[in-house]
Motif scaffolding. Structure first.
Motif, PDB file in Angstrom:
ATOM      1  N   THR A 173     -26.049  -6.678 -21.956  1.00 46.06           N
ATOM      2  CA  THR A 173     -26.562  -5.658 -20.994  1.00 46.06           C
ATOM      3  C   THR A 173     -25.713  -4.509 -20.834  1.00 46.06           C
ATOM      4  N   HIS A 174     -24.357  -4.506 -20.602  1.00 43.89           N
ATOM      5  CA  HIS A 174     -23.586  -3.555 -20.271  1.00 43.89           C
ATOM      6  C   HIS A 174     -23.368  -2.496 -21.700  1.00 43.89           C
ATOM      7  N   ARG A 175     -23.270  -3.233 -22.893  1.00 44.47           N
ATOM      8  CA  ARG A 175     -23.077  -2.167 -23.913  1.00 44.47           C
ATOM      9  C   ARG A 175     -24.392  -1.460 -24.339  1.00 44.47           C
ATOM     10  N   ASN A 226     -16.111   9.649 -14.978  1.00 46.32           N
ATOM     11  CA  ASN A 226     -15.004   9.234 -15.766  1.00 46.32           C
ATOM     12  C   ASN A 226     -15.334   8.007 -16.953  1.00 46.32           C
ATOM     13  N   HIS A 227     -15.803   7.172 -16.545  1.00 46.48           N
ATOM     14  CA  HIS A 227     -15.899   6.084 -17.379  1.00 46.48           C
ATOM     15  C   HIS A 227     -16.928   6.285 -18.597  1.00 46.48           C
ATOM     16  N   HIS A 228     -18.085   6.809 -18.382  1.00 43.50           N
ATOM     17  CA  HIS A 228     -19.210   7.320 -19.486  1.00 43.50           C
ATOM     18  C   HIS A 228     -18.202   8.300 -20.255  1.00 43.50           C
ATOM     19  N   ALA A 264     -16.281  -6.077 -23.080  1.00 40.51           N
ATOM     20  CA  ALA A 264     -17.418  -5.075 -23.091  1.00 40.51           C
ATOM     21  C   ALA A 264     -16.750  -3.985 -23.792  1.00 40.51           C
ATOM     22  N   HIS A 265     -15.733  -3.440 -23.416  1.00 43.63           N
ATOM     23  CA  HIS A 265     -15.075  -2.281 -23.930  1.00 43.63           C
ATOM     24  C   HIS A 265     -13.593  -2.334 -25.013  1.00 43.63           C
ATOM     25  N   ARG A 266     -13.173  -3.484 -25.172  1.00 44.50           N
ATOM     26  CA  ARG A 266     -11.957  -3.691 -25.769  1.00 44.50           C
ATOM     27  C   ARG A 266     -10.740  -2.770 -25.346  1.00 44.50           C
ATOM     28  N   LEU A 291     -15.013  -9.323 -17.880  1.00 47.38           N
ATOM     29  CA  LEU A 291     -16.037  -9.131 -18.505  1.00 47.38           C
ATOM     30  C   LEU A 291     -16.100  -7.506 -18.945  1.00 47.38           C
ATOM     31  N   HIS A 292     -15.789  -6.717 -18.163  1.00 46.90           N
ATOM     32  CA  HIS A 292     -16.134  -5.158 -18.281  1.00 46.90           C
ATOM     33  C   HIS A 292     -14.882  -4.439 -19.299  1.00 46.90           C
ATOM     34  N   ARG A 293     -14.048  -4.260 -18.792  1.00 48.61           N
ATOM     35  CA  ARG A 293     -12.968  -3.604 -19.566  1.00 48.61           C
ATOM     36  C   ARG A 293     -12.177  -4.440 -20.914  1.00 48.61           C
ATOM     37  N   HIS A 295     -26.232  -0.603 -21.706  1.00 45.79           N
ATOM     38  CA  HIS A 295     -26.327   0.444 -20.663  1.00 45.79           C
ATOM     39  C   HIS A 295     -25.415   1.774 -21.404  1.00 45.79           C
ATOM     40  N   HIS A 296     -24.631   1.481 -22.084  1.00 44.39           N
ATOM     41  CA  HIS A 296     -23.856   2.709 -22.601  1.00 44.39           C
ATOM     42  C   HIS A 296     -24.393   3.328 -23.886  1.00 44.39           C
ATOM     43  N   ALA A 297     -25.059   2.510 -24.628  1.00 45.52           N
ATOM     44  CA  ALA A 297     -25.821   2.850 -26.070  1.00 45.52           C
ATOM     45  C   ALA A 297     -26.926   3.781 -25.625  1.00 45.52           C
TER      46      ALA A 297
HETATM   47 ZN   LIG Z   1     -18.656   0.134 -19.330  1.00 49.06          ZN
END
Ligand SMILES: [Zn+2]
Ligand SMILES: [Zn+2]
Length: 323
Positions: free
Chosen positions: A118-120, A268-270, A86-88, A81-83, A122-124
């Protein structure tokens, strides 16, 4: 009990934050009940698991089952779901994509389109209005900070305001397989309980074994893995180290990173959101990053994205610099 009220006739309301909208009252009631069940029932199951363990009813096979289900749960969410979605951060075959989404859906963190949107969001909107689960908007002072920490951990899931897949996950809406996996979410969620129950029953050769498998590999696994995962949104946006410059409060926490297969390396991830690995230095705990690297060696995944040393250097905070 189903009740139709005047309020149910109200269509979803757009908020002033782009891509965020209030769902209808009836959709909100359903969503809140499911979220509460996901928070409470596994907690009760964990109490039962502790009782069974104290009575020596949980054998070595059942503990291995717990570990395997924890890996399936956390690996599905973090790699799938995440890497991946959500982030391709990497590419893979249809078959492995489906497998990762099914495993991730067993976590009970919502259907894939809801999770990714939801996760995108969170980053936006990281730690600003629009971020679905920031601990930072509850005011100053110790009490307000603790209230924010608690909100970002669990109650945020009860909010009527959600990220719209039409805005945040347009690319995924075109993927018919993914939409079908989204619609059949409750089958995959149930599978996360059926697998440990069947395996537990086969291990012990009894119905009691199936019950222990369901409790330990199903409910206790869901409770402990989700509590760890939710620390990423709460703890890792308040406490920890910040080696990289980002526009938010994301921080690295070792113990959360160990429990969440690398996700606790939030700063690191952000700083590098599309990187397949959350570890920047080799010694940082990132089990999912290591698994993706291993899958790449086996030619099961490819096109792995990660930042160049120059990009890493550009956002590294040096004590001598005043920025
Ligand atoms: Zn993320
Ligand atoms: Zn974050």
């Amino acid at each position: 009990m189903t009740q139709t009220t005047m309020a149910d006739a109200i269509p979803p309301q757009e908020s002033t934050v782009l891509g965020m909208a209030d769902v209808t009252p009836s959709a909100h009631r359903l969503q809140a009940r499911i979220a509460l069940a996901i928070m409470i029932v596994p907690a009760l199951g964990t109490i039962e698991a502790a009782r069974l363990a104290l009575r020596h009813e949980v054998g070595a096979g059942q503990w291995i089952l717990f570990a395997v289900m924890y890996f399936v749960h956390m690996g599905g969410v973090t790699m799938g779901l995440h890497r991946l979605l959500a982030h391709r951060a990497f590419s893979t075959s249809k078959a492995l994509e489906v497998l990762l989404i099914v495993c991730g859906s067993m976590a009970g963190q919502g259907p894939v389109l809801y999770w990714v949107s939801t996760h995108r969001a969170h980053h936006a909107y990281s730690d600003t209005e629009g971020d679905p689960h920031t601990p930072q908007l509850h005011g100053e002072g110790w009490a307000a900070k603790m209230k924010g920490l608690w909100y970002a951990h669990m109650p945020w899931m009860l909010s009527r305001r959600v990220a719209s897949p039409g805005h945040f996950a347009r690319d995924l809406l075109r993927n018919r397989t993914l939409v079908r996996l989204n619609e059949s979410y409750f089958i995959w969620l149930a599978l996360g309980f059926v697998i440990p129950a069947v395996a537990g029953g086969l291990l012990a050769g009894s119905a009691r074994g199936a019950w222990v498998g369901f409790i330990v590999g199903g409910l206790a696994r869901m409770f402990l893995a989700n509590q760890a995962a939710w620390c990423v949104g709460s703890v890792c946006h308040m406490f920890g180290s910040r080696p990289f410059r980002t526009n938010d409060s994301s921080a690295n926490s070792w113990w959360v990173a160990i429990l969440t297969f690398g996700e606790g390396l939030q700063n690191n991830h952000h700083a590098f959101p599309s990187s397949y690995r959350h570890a920047v230095r080799w010694w940082e705990p990132d089990l999912s990053g290591w698994c993706i690297a291993l899958l790449a060696k086996m030619k099961l995944v490819w096109s792995l994205k990660h930042p160049s040393p120059a990009v890493i250097e550009r956002v590294t905070i040096r004590p001598s610099r005043k920025e």
